[in-house]
Write a protein that holds these residues in place. Structure first.
Motif, PDB file in Angstrom:
ATOM      1  N   LYS A  82      -0.789   8.080  -7.557  1.00 38.33           N
ATOM      2  CA  LYS A  82      -1.363   6.934  -6.626  1.00 38.33           C
ATOM      3  C   LYS A  82      -1.836   5.753  -7.417  1.00 38.33           C
ATOM      4  N   LYS A  88      -4.508   3.234  -8.959  1.00 39.41           N
ATOM      5  CA  LYS A  88      -5.922   3.331  -9.079  1.00 39.41           C
ATOM      6  C   LYS A  88      -6.623   2.081  -9.626  1.00 39.41           C
ATOM      7  N   LEU A  98      -2.124   3.909 -12.666  1.00 43.71           N
ATOM      8  CA  LEU A  98      -1.498   5.380 -11.697  1.00 43.71           C
ATOM      9  C   LEU A  98      -2.387   6.275 -11.947  1.00 43.71           C
ATOM     10  N   PRO A 140       2.876   2.413  -4.665  1.00 41.06           N
ATOM     11  CA  PRO A 140       1.977   2.546  -5.431  1.00 41.06           C
ATOM     12  C   PRO A 140       2.491   2.310  -6.975  1.00 41.06           C
ATOM     13  N   SER A 178       0.926  -1.215   0.039  1.00 40.66           N
ATOM     14  CA  SER A 178       0.050   0.149   0.143  1.00 40.66           C
ATOM     15  C   SER A 178       0.805   0.902  -0.074  1.00 40.66           C
ATOM     16  N   ASN A 191      -1.808  11.916  -9.774  1.00 37.71           N
ATOM     17  CA  ASN A 191      -0.845  12.374  -8.671  1.00 37.71           C
ATOM     18  C   ASN A 191       0.004  10.983  -8.218  1.00 37.71           C
TER      19      ASN A 191
END
Length: 502
Positions: free
Chosen positions: A424, A426, A419, A352, A349, A422
């Motif tokens: 992160k 997805k 991704l 990413p 987690s 940002n």
């Protein structure tokens, strides 16, 4: 006209009438099914499927007939389902109607509708419920199994270090490492990378998968009865798997002789204990038999071992082809984990980029482009078409993984598919590498953590390079059918920090 001629004329007329009525019945049934290219007698739609490889041919037909169409493998009609939306409906929205396992000739012969993946009805429900609970009890999703996966990853590190920078084709070593995770859960054992007997068994099993995915294997799928009598490589599919079947049976017999009901060691022990409990229910039909046990562990071992090993193998080739990906992974590993402590499942987690990379490797490599066939468990009307109970349905997983409405550049490797802007991770609903619904891959969570730890540990220690210029490296599958088989490629595992000296 003589009496003989009269009789012959009556016979010819009668046979012609039978053929005509049979043809009318065929046309009537076909009119109720989804549309598709018209099949030839005996050959079916072989001419539309025989040139580009089965997955590619089936996707090509979609462009003319839409996401749901009927194709004939010889005389066997199959409804092909493509695209994320239609697959979602089959797996989830109409899940109970498409719950049965369909006919797959090679697996029909191997498993005879027995075991976890190839049984149906109450037998399948009981076996699946038992297996899910047993694997959880044995550590799937828990720290104890995570420790074993890490231990196996470090065996890989030690093996690659021992090569001293010499080019090495890793497919056999990877399948041995992957097999050990399943062997731990199912058999309670571990095989050494230098165990020549075990390596030979795994190599034969891999060769069997390669033949299944070749043109010969696809011919067997089209015409199983006819091909059973013809010579060719397809005749070896089953012989190559006999040593692995024998190894599984040898383990079952050993467990029967050494079973301690108070202290189960693994899946086989738990199954044998359940068998003894079922003996009390005299006269009741039970799926807890040696035949179902043998089929279940053989199935889980084959699927769990092959999928992870081939994904890692493809991943290595992708990382070599795109060295900039390795740079970013190394950077994320150094920031989150460092080069001393071991990665853990909870690190995923916090990483990413690595998480997105592994998902994109799975999507792009597309290990099993054609999902295992389903069959309708009852009469169902689907998209306006009537499908009677027992209709074979082929879910094209590749069409979801490469659905242009869900992936920006489906034919290219693009980490941005997972991704956001940002950086992160997805989620993408069209990521159906494990299928979905009640028949979703039972070891999905195990495979996910195994991929994360195998990739992260190896890249914590090494930079991967090949003997050729990355730009000229061809990583396209050498066979594409049941499985996308990666090309053989020698890899140089360079300890990090020594890259400049190589």
């Amino acid at each position: 006209m003589s009496e003989f001629q009269s009789i012959m004329a009556i016979l010819v007329g009668f046979v012609s009438l039978i053929i005509f009525l049979t043809y009318l019945k065929f046309l009537w049934k076909r009119s109720k099914m989804p549309p598709g290219p018209f099949p030839l007698p005996i050959l079916g739609n072989f001419l539309q499927l025989c040139f580009d490889g089965l997955p590619q041919s089936l996707i090509k037909i979609t462009k003319k007939y839409g996401p749901i169409y009927t194709i004939y493998f010889g005389s066997r009609p199959i409804v092909v389902v493509t695209g994320y939306q239609a697959l979602k409906e089959v797996f989830l929205d109409y899940g109970d109607a498409f719950l049965n396992r369909g006919s797959i000739p090679v697996f029909d012969r191997l498993f005879n509708s027995e075991g976890l993946s190839f049984s149906n009805g109450d037998t399948w429900k009981q076996l699946r419920q038992f297996t899910i609970q047993t694997l959880k009890d044995l550590g799937m999703g828990k720290k104890s199994l995570e420790d074993f996966i890490l231990e196996e990853a470090h065996h890989l590190v030690g093996h690659f270090k021992s090569l001293n920078g010499q080019p090495f084709e890793p497919s056999t070593t990877l399948i041995c490492a992957s097999s050990n995770i399943m062997a731990n859960l199912l058999l309670g054992t571990r095989y050494d990378f230098n165990d020549k007997r075990w390596i030979e068994i795994l190599q034969k099993a891999r060769e069997s998968f390669r033949i299944m995915s070749s043109a010969w294997g696809q011919l067997y799928d089209y015409f199983p009865t006819f091909m059973s009598y013809l010579p060719g490589p397809h005749r070896n599919i089953f012989n190559l798997l006999i040593p692995l079947e024998n190894e599984m049976m040898k383990n079952i017999k050993f467990h029967q002789e050494t079973l301690d009901p108070a202290c189960p060691r693994d899946y086989i022990d738990c199954f044998l204990i359940r068998m003894k409990q079922e003996e009390k229910n005299v006269g009741e039909k039970t799926p807890f038999t040696i035949r179902h046990l043998s089929a279940s562990i053989f199935d889980m071992f084959l699927g769990g071992t092959e999928s992870t090993a081939v994904t890692v193998n493809f991943g290595y080739l992708i990382l070599i082809k795109h060295p900039e990906l390795q740079d970013k992974i190394h950077e994320e590993i150094d920031q989150v984990i460092g080069q001393v402590r071991e990665p853990r499942a909870e690190d995923r987690s916090l990483m990413p980029y690595t998480n997105a990379l592994i998902h994109e490797i799975q999507r792009y490599s597309d290990i099993f482009p054609i999902g295992l066939a389903r069959a309708t468990s009852r009469d169902v009307t689907f998209h306006g078409y009537h499908m009677p109970r027992g209709t074979n349905v082929l879910p094209m997983l590749t069409s979801a993984l490469k659905d242009p409405s869900h992936f920006e550049s489906p034919g290219e490797f693009n980490i941005k598919h997972f991704l956001d802007e940002n950086g992160k991770f997805k989620k993408n609903n069209a990521f159906l590498a494990f299928a979905a619904g009640k028949r979703v891959c039972i070891a999905e969570s195990l495979v996910r953590i195994q991929l994360f730890l195998f990739f992260t540990v190896i890249l914590q220690y090494f930079t991967l390079k090949s003997m050729v210029d990355p730009k000229s490296l061809d990583i396209s599958p050498k066979e594409s059918g049941l499985e996308n088989v990666p090309p053989a490629c020698k890899i140089i595992f360079i300890p990090r920090g020594l890259e400049g000296g190589v």
